[in-house]
Design a protein around this motif. Sequence first.
Motif, PDB file in Angstrom:
ATOM      1  N   VAL A 145      -1.934  16.537   2.071  1.00  0.00           N
ATOM      2  CA  VAL A 145      -3.345  16.890   1.915  1.00  0.00           C
ATOM      3  C   VAL A 145      -4.025  15.924   0.944  1.00  0.00           C
ATOM      4  O   VAL A 145      -3.488  15.636  -0.139  1.00  0.00           O
ATOM      5  N   PHE A 146      -5.204  15.454   1.318  1.00  0.00           N
ATOM      6  CA  PHE A 146      -6.085  14.717   0.425  1.00  0.00           C
ATOM      7  C   PHE A 146      -7.162  15.681  -0.040  1.00  0.00           C
ATOM      8  O   PHE A 146      -7.926  16.203   0.763  1.00  0.00           O
ATOM      9  N   ASP A 147      -7.208  15.940  -1.352  1.00  0.00           N
ATOM     10  CA  ASP A 147      -8.151  16.905  -1.938  1.00  0.00           C
ATOM     11  C   ASP A 147      -9.204  16.134  -2.724  1.00  0.00           C
ATOM     12  O   ASP A 147      -8.972  15.739  -3.864  1.00  0.00           O
ATOM     13  N   MET A 148     -10.392  15.939  -2.103  1.00  0.00           N
ATOM     14  CA  MET A 148     -11.456  15.163  -2.739  1.00  0.00           C
ATOM     15  C   MET A 148     -12.352  16.082  -3.569  1.00  0.00           C
ATOM     16  O   MET A 148     -12.911  17.053  -3.063  1.00  0.00           O
ATOM     17  N   GLY A 149     -12.493  15.757  -4.857  1.00  0.00           N
ATOM     18  CA  GLY A 149     -13.231  16.637  -5.762  1.00  0.00           C
ATOM     19  C   GLY A 149     -12.377  17.814  -6.147  1.00  0.00           C
ATOM     20  O   GLY A 149     -12.827  18.963  -6.137  1.00  0.00           O
ATOM     21  N   ASP A 151     -14.322   2.747  -4.147  1.00  0.00           N
ATOM     22  CA  ASP A 151     -13.544   2.100  -3.093  1.00  0.00           C
ATOM     23  C   ASP A 151     -12.242   2.868  -2.921  1.00  0.00           C
ATOM     24  O   ASP A 151     -11.302   2.689  -3.697  1.00  0.00           O
ATOM     25  N   TRP A 152     -12.193   3.739  -1.922  1.00  0.00           N
ATOM     26  CA  TRP A 152     -11.002   4.562  -1.722  1.00  0.00           C
ATOM     27  C   TRP A 152      -9.784   3.722  -1.360  1.00  0.00           C
ATOM     28  O   TRP A 152      -8.669   4.005  -1.789  1.00  0.00           O
ATOM     29  N   GLU A 153      -9.987   2.701  -0.541  1.00  0.00           N
ATOM     30  CA  GLU A 153      -8.876   1.846  -0.128  1.00  0.00           C
ATOM     31  C   GLU A 153      -8.171   1.251  -1.341  1.00  0.00           C
ATOM     32  O   GLU A 153      -6.944   1.196  -1.407  1.00  0.00           O
ATOM     33  N   ALA A 154      -8.956   0.782  -2.321  1.00  0.00           N
ATOM     34  CA  ALA A 154      -8.383   0.164  -3.516  1.00  0.00           C
ATOM     35  C   ALA A 154      -7.548   1.139  -4.324  1.00  0.00           C
ATOM     36  O   ALA A 154      -6.679   0.730  -5.100  1.00  0.00           O
ATOM     37  N   CYS A 155      -7.828   2.437  -4.158  1.00  0.00           N
ATOM     38  CA  CYS A 155      -7.082   3.478  -4.874  1.00  0.00           C
ATOM     39  C   CYS A 155      -5.927   4.038  -4.051  1.00  0.00           C
ATOM     40  O   CYS A 155      -5.313   5.042  -4.437  1.00  0.00           O
ATOM     41  N   GLY A 156      -5.653   3.424  -2.912  1.00  0.00           N
ATOM     42  CA  GLY A 156      -4.530   3.864  -2.089  1.00  0.00           C
ATOM     43  C   GLY A 156      -4.858   4.924  -1.072  1.00  0.00           C
ATOM     44  O   GLY A 156      -3.960   5.464  -0.415  1.00  0.00           O
ATOM     45  N   ILE A 157      -6.160   5.252  -0.926  1.00  0.00           N
ATOM     46  CA  ILE A 157      -6.569   6.239   0.087  1.00  0.00           C
ATOM     47  C   ILE A 157      -6.911   5.456   1.350  1.00  0.00           C
ATOM     48  O   ILE A 157      -8.065   5.116   1.608  1.00  0.00           O
ATOM     49  N   THR A 158      -5.913   5.171   2.138  1.00  0.00           N
ATOM     50  CA  THR A 158      -6.081   4.296   3.290  1.00  0.00           C
ATOM     51  C   THR A 158      -6.291   5.091   4.579  1.00  0.00           C
ATOM     52  O   THR A 158      -6.152   6.313   4.607  1.00  0.00           O
ATOM     53  N   GLU A 159      -6.599   4.388   5.632  1.00  0.00           N
ATOM     54  CA  GLU A 159      -6.872   5.021   6.928  1.00  0.00           C
ATOM     55  C   GLU A 159      -5.656   5.805   7.421  1.00  0.00           C
ATOM     56  O   GLU A 159      -4.533   5.318   7.422  1.00  0.00           O
ATOM     57  N   LYS A 160      -5.919   7.069   7.806  1.00  0.00           N
ATOM     58  CA  LYS A 160      -4.897   7.962   8.345  1.00  0.00           C
ATOM     59  C   LYS A 160      -3.678   8.061   7.417  1.00  0.00           C
ATOM     60  O   LYS A 160      -2.531   8.094   7.867  1.00  0.00           O
ATOM     61  N   SER A 161      -3.931   8.165   6.129  1.00  0.00           N
ATOM     62  CA  SER A 161      -2.848   8.185   5.148  1.00  0.00           C
ATOM     63  C   SER A 161      -2.339   9.587   4.840  1.00  0.00           C
ATOM     64  O   SER A 161      -1.301   9.742   4.201  1.00  0.00           O
ATOM     65  N   PHE A 214     -18.609  12.690   5.467  1.00  0.00           N
ATOM     66  CA  PHE A 214     -17.758  13.169   6.559  1.00  0.00           C
ATOM     67  C   PHE A 214     -16.968  12.018   7.174  1.00  0.00           C
ATOM     68  O   PHE A 214     -15.780  12.163   7.490  1.00  0.00           O
ATOM     69  N   GLU A 215     -17.608  10.869   7.375  1.00  0.00           N
ATOM     70  CA  GLU A 215     -16.918   9.721   7.947  1.00  0.00           C
ATOM     71  C   GLU A 215     -15.729   9.297   7.093  1.00  0.00           C
ATOM     72  O   GLU A 215     -14.661   8.955   7.607  1.00  0.00           O
ATOM     73  N   ARG A 216     -15.914   9.322   5.779  1.00  0.00           N
ATOM     74  CA  ARG A 216     -14.843   8.903   4.885  1.00  0.00           C
ATOM     75  C   ARG A 216     -13.666   9.883   4.945  1.00  0.00           C
ATOM     76  O   ARG A 216     -12.501   9.472   4.944  1.00  0.00           O
ATOM     77  N   LEU A 217     -13.960  11.175   5.008  1.00  0.00           N
ATOM     78  CA  LEU A 217     -12.898  12.166   5.152  1.00  0.00           C
ATOM     79  C   LEU A 217     -12.190  12.015   6.494  1.00  0.00           C
ATOM     80  O   LEU A 217     -10.951  12.098   6.577  1.00  0.00           O
ATOM     81  N   ASN A 218     -12.961  11.794   7.555  1.00  0.00           N
ATOM     82  CA  ASN A 218     -12.376  11.624   8.884  1.00  0.00           C
ATOM     83  C   ASN A 218     -11.426  10.430   8.935  1.00  0.00           C
ATOM     84  O   ASN A 218     -10.378  10.461   9.591  1.00  0.00           O
ATOM     85  N   ARG A 219     -11.793   9.370   8.260  1.00  0.00           N
ATOM     86  CA  ARG A 219     -10.991   8.142   8.289  1.00  0.00           C
ATOM     87  C   ARG A 219      -9.640   8.345   7.610  1.00  0.00           C
ATOM     88  O   ARG A 219      -8.623   7.786   8.039  1.00  0.00           O
ATOM     89  N   VAL A 220      -9.610   9.175   6.575  1.00  0.00           N
ATOM     90  CA  VAL A 220      -8.384   9.403   5.811  1.00  0.00           C
ATOM     91  C   VAL A 220      -7.400  10.295   6.558  1.00  0.00           C
ATOM     92  O   VAL A 220      -6.190  10.107   6.486  1.00  0.00           O
ATOM     93  N   ALA A 221      -7.927  11.276   7.317  1.00  0.00           N
ATOM     94  CA  ALA A 221      -7.087  12.324   7.903  1.00  0.00           C
ATOM     95  C   ALA A 221      -6.525  11.936   9.260  1.00  0.00           C
ATOM     96  O   ALA A 221      -7.220  11.350  10.090  1.00  0.00           O
ATOM     97  N   ARG A 222      -5.271  12.330   9.490  1.00  0.00           N
ATOM     98  CA  ARG A 222      -4.650  12.117  10.799  1.00  0.00           C
ATOM     99  C   ARG A 222      -4.936  13.273  11.756  1.00  0.00           C
ATOM    100  O   ARG A 222      -5.036  13.069  12.966  1.00  0.00           O
ATOM    101  N   ARG A 223      -5.054  14.503  11.236  1.00  0.00           N
ATOM    102  CA  ARG A 223      -5.154  15.669  12.112  1.00  0.00           C
ATOM    103  C   ARG A 223      -6.432  16.484  11.935  1.00  0.00           C
ATOM    104  O   ARG A 223      -7.062  16.886  12.921  1.00  0.00           O
TER     105      ARG A 223
END
Length: 231
Positions: free
Chosen positions: A64-68, A120-130, A149-158
């Motif tokens: 799980v990625f828990d933002m905020g 920059d989420w990528e720089a912090c290790g929050i990569t696509e479908k991670s 929403f787009e940023r959350l969608n990009r991170v999640a696989r399911r």
Amino acid sequence: MNPVTDIDWRKLWIERDVMRKEPDNVGYWNERAREFSNYHKPDSVSRYAEVFMEYLRLLPGESVFDMGCGNGGLAVPLARAGHPVFACDFSPKMLEVMTGYCAETAITGVLTRQLSWTDDWEACGITEKSVDVAIASRSIIVRDLWLAFERLNRVARRKVAATLATDLGPRATHSLGDTVEGISFLPDYIYGLNILFAMGYHPELRYINSLKKEDDNTLRPIKWAFISWDV
């Protein structure tokens, strides 16, 4: 005119957000971190968190990625339930409180990052479908909801899930709904549902009854909209 598809809900959200009270800064939330520890205990789970986890319907072992994440009101019980959690917040003090919780209870499944919606989420290790599932619990205070929403969608696989207000909050007034002709007030979740529909998703809507602590320490009933969708 189609009352849903012909309205630019993304633009309306941005126009309304400009009129809101400015969001509280990092210093404000750092000061509140210890106060939050009084009712987010490491050895207990709030009713809000219980219902959120019930609605989330995680599969065994899903990450799980828990933002905020705040001080871990969801991240801690999720980790205790066996889910690896990537817990992120822009307040270092909130993360410090949560790290203390995990140390006290020997929870090792939480990885923290100091992170905001605009970093920059990528720089912090929050990569696509991670991760399997991305969540934002009462934490989407952003200028562009579509982009969030787009940023959350990009991170999640399911799956993605978020809670949005169904009533007034510290940054909202009834007059903010006047951007839609003939409607005196629109809560945040109405914008969220319509933005997701415009993005091509079919979100599921449920509600969580909770309590909000007022400035005079009284508790006020509040209802949150739990919105989830498959990615």
